[in-house]
Design a protein around this motif. Structure first.
Motif, PDB file in Angstrom:
ATOM      1  N   SER A  34       0.925  -1.257   0.100  1.00 58.13           N
ATOM      2  CA  SER A  34      -0.030  -0.058   0.073  1.00 58.13           C
ATOM      3  C   SER A  34       0.758   1.323  -0.150  1.00 58.13           C
ATOM      4  O   SER A  34       2.166   1.109  -0.075  1.00 58.13           O
ATOM      5  CB  SER A  34      -1.039  -0.043   1.387  1.00 58.13           C
ATOM      6  OG  SER A  34       0.023   0.115   2.489  1.00 58.13           O
ATOM      7  N   ALA A  35       0.327   2.456  -0.256  1.00 59.53           N
ATOM      8  CA  ALA A  35       0.885   3.752  -0.163  1.00 59.53           C
ATOM      9  C   ALA A  35       1.746   3.981   1.118  1.00 59.53           C
ATOM     10  O   ALA A  35       2.742   4.209   1.347  1.00 59.53           O
ATOM     11  CB  ALA A  35      -0.002   4.878  -0.337  1.00 59.53           C
ATOM     12  N   ALA A  36       1.171   3.113   2.366  1.00 58.53           N
ATOM     13  CA  ALA A  36       1.684   3.578   3.787  1.00 58.53           C
ATOM     14  C   ALA A  36       2.791   2.731   4.019  1.00 58.53           C
ATOM     15  O   ALA A  36       3.837   3.150   4.383  1.00 58.53           O
ATOM     16  CB  ALA A  36       0.554   3.135   4.618  1.00 58.53           C
ATOM     17  N   THR A  37       3.282   1.580   3.093  1.00 62.29           N
ATOM     18  CA  THR A  37       4.171   0.805   3.220  1.00 62.29           C
ATOM     19  C   THR A  37       5.077   0.567   2.053  1.00 62.29           C
ATOM     20  O   THR A  37       5.923  -0.214   1.932  1.00 62.29           O
ATOM     21  CB  THR A  37       3.906  -0.872   3.475  1.00 62.29           C
ATOM     22  OG1 THR A  37       3.125  -1.232   2.366  1.00 62.29           O
ATOM     23  CG2 THR A  37       2.929  -0.943   4.835  1.00 62.29           C
ATOM     24  N   TRP A  38       4.907   1.608   1.203  1.00 63.68           N
ATOM     25  CA  TRP A  38       5.597   1.709  -0.056  1.00 63.68           C
ATOM     26  C   TRP A  38       7.432   1.728   0.230  1.00 63.68           C
ATOM     27  O   TRP A  38       7.977   0.777  -0.463  1.00 63.68           O
ATOM     28  CB  TRP A  38       5.210   2.776  -1.043  1.00 63.68           C
ATOM     29  CG  TRP A  38       5.822   2.981  -2.259  1.00 63.68           C
ATOM     30  CD1 TRP A  38       6.734   4.175  -2.581  1.00 63.68           C
ATOM     31  CD2 TRP A  38       5.571   2.283  -3.286  1.00 63.68           C
ATOM     32  NE1 TRP A  38       7.239   3.849  -4.027  1.00 63.68           N
ATOM     33  CE2 TRP A  38       6.417   2.666  -4.378  1.00 63.68           C
ATOM     34  CE3 TRP A  38       4.813   1.085  -3.648  1.00 63.68           C
ATOM     35  CZ2 TRP A  38       6.409   2.353  -5.752  1.00 63.68           C
ATOM     36  CZ3 TRP A  38       4.794   0.568  -4.966  1.00 63.68           C
ATOM     37  CH2 TRP A  38       5.679   1.352  -6.030  1.00 63.68           C
ATOM     38  N   ARG A  39       7.650   2.732   1.083  1.00 57.90           N
ATOM     39  CA  ARG A  39       9.310   2.936   0.834  1.00 57.90           C
ATOM     40  C   ARG A  39       9.742   1.672   1.705  1.00 57.90           C
ATOM     41  O   ARG A  39      10.869   1.245   1.135  1.00 57.90           O
ATOM     42  CB  ARG A  39       9.283   4.090   1.771  1.00 57.90           C
ATOM     43  CG  ARG A  39       9.016   5.283   1.037  1.00 57.90           C
ATOM     44  CD  ARG A  39       9.719   6.752   1.540  1.00 57.90           C
ATOM     45  NE  ARG A  39       9.024   7.754   0.902  1.00 57.90           N
ATOM     46  CZ  ARG A  39       9.763   8.288  -0.398  1.00 57.90           C
ATOM     47  NH1 ARG A  39      10.903   7.864  -0.553  1.00 57.90           N
ATOM     48  NH2 ARG A  39       9.327   9.609  -0.655  1.00 57.90           N
ATOM     49  N   GLU A  40       9.182   1.083   2.715  1.00 56.48           N
ATOM     50  CA  GLU A  40       9.699  -0.126   3.382  1.00 56.48           C
ATOM     51  C   GLU A  40       9.733  -1.223   2.474  1.00 56.48           C
ATOM     52  O   GLU A  40      10.802  -1.835   2.732  1.00 56.48           O
ATOM     53  CB  GLU A  40       9.323  -0.340   4.801  1.00 56.48           C
ATOM     54  CG  GLU A  40       7.711  -0.744   4.593  1.00 56.48           C
ATOM     55  CD  GLU A  40       6.857  -0.654   5.955  1.00 56.48           C
ATOM     56  OE1 GLU A  40       6.437  -1.668   6.450  1.00 56.48           O
ATOM     57  OE2 GLU A  40       6.964   0.628   6.613  1.00 56.48           O
ATOM     58  N   ASP A  41       8.836  -1.394   1.655  1.00 53.41           N
ATOM     59  CA  ASP A  41       8.899  -2.604   0.831  1.00 53.41           C
ATOM     60  C   ASP A  41       9.975  -2.357  -0.456  1.00 53.41           C
ATOM     61  O   ASP A  41      10.374  -3.449  -0.534  1.00 53.41           O
ATOM     62  CB  ASP A  41       7.534  -2.754   0.283  1.00 53.41           C
ATOM     63  CG  ASP A  41       6.535  -3.227   0.993  1.00 53.41           C
ATOM     64  OD1 ASP A  41       6.657  -4.006   2.100  1.00 53.41           O
ATOM     65  OD2 ASP A  41       5.240  -2.779   0.937  1.00 53.41           O
ATOM     66  N   ARG A  42      10.150  -1.281  -0.677  1.00 53.22           N
ATOM     67  CA  ARG A  42      11.001  -0.894  -1.885  1.00 53.22           C
ATOM     68  C   ARG A  42      12.568  -1.656  -1.593  1.00 53.22           C
ATOM     69  O   ARG A  42      13.352  -2.013  -2.511  1.00 53.22           O
ATOM     70  CB  ARG A  42      11.174   0.451  -2.371  1.00 53.22           C
ATOM     71  CG  ARG A  42       9.825   0.758  -3.025  1.00 53.22           C
ATOM     72  CD  ARG A  42       9.847   2.221  -3.479  1.00 53.22           C
ATOM     73  NE  ARG A  42      10.513   2.838  -4.272  1.00 53.22           N
ATOM     74  CZ  ARG A  42      10.335   2.808  -5.731  1.00 53.22           C
ATOM     75  NH1 ARG A  42       8.914   2.550  -6.013  1.00 53.22           N
ATOM     76  NH2 ARG A  42      11.134   3.509  -6.222  1.00 53.22           N
ATOM     77  N   ALA A  43      13.028  -1.434  -0.312  1.00 46.34           N
ATOM     78  CA  ALA A  43      14.470  -1.788  -0.038  1.00 46.34           C
ATOM     79  C   ALA A  43      14.792  -3.300  -0.348  1.00 46.34           C
ATOM     80  O   ALA A  43      15.802  -3.578  -1.149  1.00 46.34           O
ATOM     81  CB  ALA A  43      14.844  -1.382   1.380  1.00 46.34           C
ATOM     82  N   PRO A  44      13.979  -4.193   0.298  1.00 50.27           N
ATOM     83  CA  PRO A  44      14.356  -5.511  -0.240  1.00 50.27           C
ATOM     84  C   PRO A  44      14.264  -5.717  -1.593  1.00 50.27           C
ATOM     85  O   PRO A  44      14.898  -6.671  -2.299  1.00 50.27           O
ATOM     86  CB  PRO A  44      13.459  -6.513   0.651  1.00 50.27           C
ATOM     87  CG  PRO A  44      12.453  -5.555   0.999  1.00 50.27           C
ATOM     88  CD  PRO A  44      12.813  -4.122   1.130  1.00 50.27           C
ATOM     89  N   TRP A  45      12.978  -5.303  -2.363  1.00 45.58           N
ATOM     90  CA  TRP A  45      12.723  -5.427  -3.740  1.00 45.58           C
ATOM     91  C   TRP A  45      14.152  -4.989  -4.521  1.00 45.58           C
ATOM     92  O   TRP A  45      14.318  -5.513  -5.595  1.00 45.58           O
ATOM     93  CB  TRP A  45      11.468  -4.787  -4.017  1.00 45.58           C
ATOM     94  CG  TRP A  45      10.125  -5.201  -3.616  1.00 45.58           C
ATOM     95  CD1 TRP A  45      10.246  -6.621  -3.077  1.00 45.58           C
ATOM     96  CD2 TRP A  45       8.975  -4.802  -3.528  1.00 45.58           C
ATOM     97  NE1 TRP A  45       8.824  -6.756  -2.504  1.00 45.58           N
ATOM     98  CE2 TRP A  45       8.126  -5.700  -3.011  1.00 45.58           C
ATOM     99  CE3 TRP A  45       8.372  -3.405  -4.031  1.00 45.58           C
ATOM    100  CZ2 TRP A  45       6.797  -5.425  -2.724  1.00 45.58           C
ATOM    101  CZ3 TRP A  45       7.214  -3.019  -3.881  1.00 45.58           C
ATOM    102  CH2 TRP A  45       6.363  -4.274  -3.244  1.00 45.58           C
ATOM    103  N   ALA A  46      14.503  -3.923  -4.072  1.00 45.11           N
ATOM    104  CA  ALA A  46      15.772  -3.263  -5.062  1.00 45.11           C
ATOM    105  C   ALA A  46      16.794  -4.402  -4.929  1.00 45.11           C
ATOM    106  O   ALA A  46      17.536  -4.561  -6.092  1.00 45.11           O
ATOM    107  CB  ALA A  46      16.121  -1.989  -4.288  1.00 45.11           C
ATOM    108  N   ALA A  47      17.357  -5.079  -3.642  1.00 46.83           N
ATOM    109  CA  ALA A  47      18.317  -6.052  -3.802  1.00 46.83           C
ATOM    110  C   ALA A  47      18.108  -7.234  -4.615  1.00 46.83           C
ATOM    111  O   ALA A  47      18.814  -7.600  -5.261  1.00 46.83           O
ATOM    112  CB  ALA A  47      18.362  -6.347  -2.198  1.00 46.83           C
ATOM    113  N   ILE A  48      16.658  -7.470  -4.668  1.00 49.30           N
ATOM    114  CA  ILE A  48      16.321  -8.586  -5.843  1.00 49.30           C
ATOM    115  C   ILE A  48      16.410  -8.201  -6.930  1.00 49.30           C
ATOM    116  O   ILE A  48      16.835  -9.003  -7.769  1.00 49.30           O
ATOM    117  CB  ILE A  48      14.822  -9.226  -5.202  1.00 49.30           C
ATOM    118  CG1 ILE A  48      14.688  -9.887  -3.931  1.00 49.30           C
ATOM    119  CG2 ILE A  48      14.368 -10.192  -6.264  1.00 49.30           C
ATOM    120  CD1 ILE A  48      13.620 -10.028  -3.570  1.00 49.30           C
ATOM    121  N   ALA A  49      16.020  -7.058  -7.213  1.00 54.17           N
ATOM    122  CA  ALA A  49      15.862  -6.722  -8.605  1.00 54.17           C
ATOM    123  C   ALA A  49      17.487  -6.551  -9.250  1.00 54.17           C
ATOM    124  O   ALA A  49      17.908  -6.902 -10.334  1.00 54.17           O
ATOM    125  CB  ALA A  49      15.227  -5.482  -8.773  1.00 54.17           C
TER     126      ALA A  49
END
Length: 491
Positions: free
Chosen positions: A103-118
């Protein structure tokens, strides 16, 4: 790492098209090339096989780019896929598998692990392919998101990718958009922007030349070329901005197909093959009046089935569809559209809505139960003595009572439901369906050949209007180190 980032001034500027064209142009030169998009936000997706043989889901645009590259599509080509379910929430797919909601509320915290995976996925592809052509998302100048960006300049910085920026001149203001995109970037990001591409130009190129010269002088960057608008260029889109209002020649068509344009429509590429049929006039519609005179009504997939069923009812489309079916008209529901045609939709786990039970349109003896488990598959079957294949992506499980089987679903009279996407891509099935259901003569059109010809056409346009050889060398050597900053910079 040999690679290139194709960024854009906006969504639907032409990033996917240019990426696909470069992939095909490079592949035709014998280069082993892979497409990549770190994060895609789209309800158009495709099922592929992961390297371990399991089924996985990626964005449809990356699938067609892999086809263009003559590469085997895989999850690493689109490691993060977000499928919007509402205005503020999306279902996440990471490396091809469901990964909860964001959600918009959790957007920034979700992006860090996704960045590593990407980044790991990109690095993996770069090890196995000669060149990786990466597509950005939206605009690289989303300065409010730059600190957590891993799709545009974050990725470019990670892999030192030379970056070209695509602008859509059809929208107007392309020079301001291209200059502003560069100027608002940080100096370090500007150093990776090597030049521009203008897309969808119509008219006399001589009228554009003064603007091209000024842009190059102001920025110190090359305008690599101007791609013309071409009526025969289309790709499997990822963006609902690309849903057409009308496709076909109503002066020669003998049958009219009305596709309901749901607010949360997904996999609308299911009707792409119908668009090639000369006997069909295919229209995307949104009002009951639009359904009048249709020979076939298609209710496509939806990422929020219950919400889109409510929308049908609010607009009176439910009554129009039922009346059409009861008067002998043909109706086809695909995935979410199939679920809407049934008796009931149950969602006890609140996968798609907060309502445990919703009444369907009642045109098929079928009931849907949503669960957290997701079905992914590449099924095959036979109907009317011809083969048919498709792909499955859904949470809902459909229970059927005593109706005539149909590939991926059921048939009752002239009402059809299937959970299989892409069934019309099968030429023999499409011809049989049109003849049996609509009385339309077979055309002999090959959808696979049409797709290949369009990819080759796209590569031809790239070769004619862009310096493909220079861009390939740029991907191999990286951005030059003498690109100057453009004020204001430092954003």
């Amino acid at each position: 790492m040999a690679g290139l980032l194709v960024a854009g001034t906006t969504s639907d500027a032409g990033k996917s098209t240019v990426t696909a064209g470069l992939c095909r142009a490079f592949a035709r030169r014998g280069v082993r090339v892979a497409p990549f998009k770190a994060q895609n936000m789209s309800n158009n997706s495709m099922v592929v096989r992961a390297l371990d043989g399991t089924f996985a889901e990626i964005g449809r645009a990356q699938w067609i780019q892999a086809v263009a590259a003559r590469a085997v599509p895989e999850p690493a080509m689109n490691p993060v896929l977000l499928k919007p379910g509402s205005d503020i929430g999306s279902h996440a797919v990471v490396m091809g598998q469901p990964a909860g909601t964001v959600s918009a509320a959790t957007w920034r915290e979700d992006r860090a692990p996704w960045a590593a995976i990407a980044y790991d996925a990109f690095d993996d592809l770069a090890q196995r392919y000669d060149v990786v052509v990466a597509e950005g998302a939206g605009s690289p100048t989303e300065i409010n998101l730059r600190d957590s960006d891993y799709v545009n300049m974050g990725l470019a910085q990670h892999a030192s990718l030379p970056t070209l920026v695509v602008g859509d001149i059809d929208r107007g203001g392309v020079f301001a958009a291209l200059f502003g995109t560069l100027a608002l970037l940080r100096a370090a990001d500007q150093a990776l922007i090597t030049g521009f591409v203008i897309n969808k130009f119509r008219g006399d190129l001589r009228l554009l030349t003064p603007g091209l010269d000024s842009l190059q002088q102001l920025t110190g960057r090359r305008v690599y070329g101007v791609l013309p608008w071409h009526p025969q260029v289309w790709l499997d889109s990822e963006d609902t901005l690309a849903v057409p209002a009308h496709v076909g020649d109503s002066t020669t068509a003998i049958r009219r197909v009305a596709v309901i344009r749901l607010p949360r429509i997904s996999n609308f590429t299911d009707v792409d093959a119908l668009r090639l049929e000369p006997a069909l006039d295919v229209q995307f519609v949104s009002t009951p009046a639009d359904l009048a005179g249709a020979d076939l009504i298609v209710i496509p997939g939806s990422r929020a089935t219950v919400a889109d069923l409510d929308w049908l009812r609010q607009r009176g489309l439910d009554h129009a569809v039922v009346a059409h079916a009861r008067s002998g008209g043909a109706v086809l529901g695909i995935c979410g559209g199939f679920q809407m045609l049934g008796e009931q939709i149950s969602d006890p786990a609140e996968v798609e809505s907060d309502r445990p039970t919703v009444r369907g349109l009642g045109l098929l003896d079928a009931r849907t139960v949503f669960s957290t488990g997701k079905t992914l598959g590449l099924p095959v079957g036979t109907v009317w003595g011809v083969p048919v294949e498709g792909y499955e992506i859904h949470h809902g499980r459909v229970e059927i009572d005593g109706a005539e089987p149909f590939p991926g679903g059921v048939r009752q009279g002239r009402v059809f439901g299937t959970m299989w996407h892409g069934i019309f891509d099968s030429d023999a099935f499409r011809a049989a369906f049109l003849e049996q259901v609509l009385g339309a003569p077979p055309s002999g059109v090959s959808f696979a050949e049409a797709r290949e010809s369009r990819l080759d056409l796209l590569a031809d346009l790239i070769e004619q209007h862009l310096p493909a050889g220079h861009l390939l060398e740029l991907a191999r050597r990286g951005a030059p180190d003498d690109l100057r900053s453009v004020p204001p910079g430092g954003a």
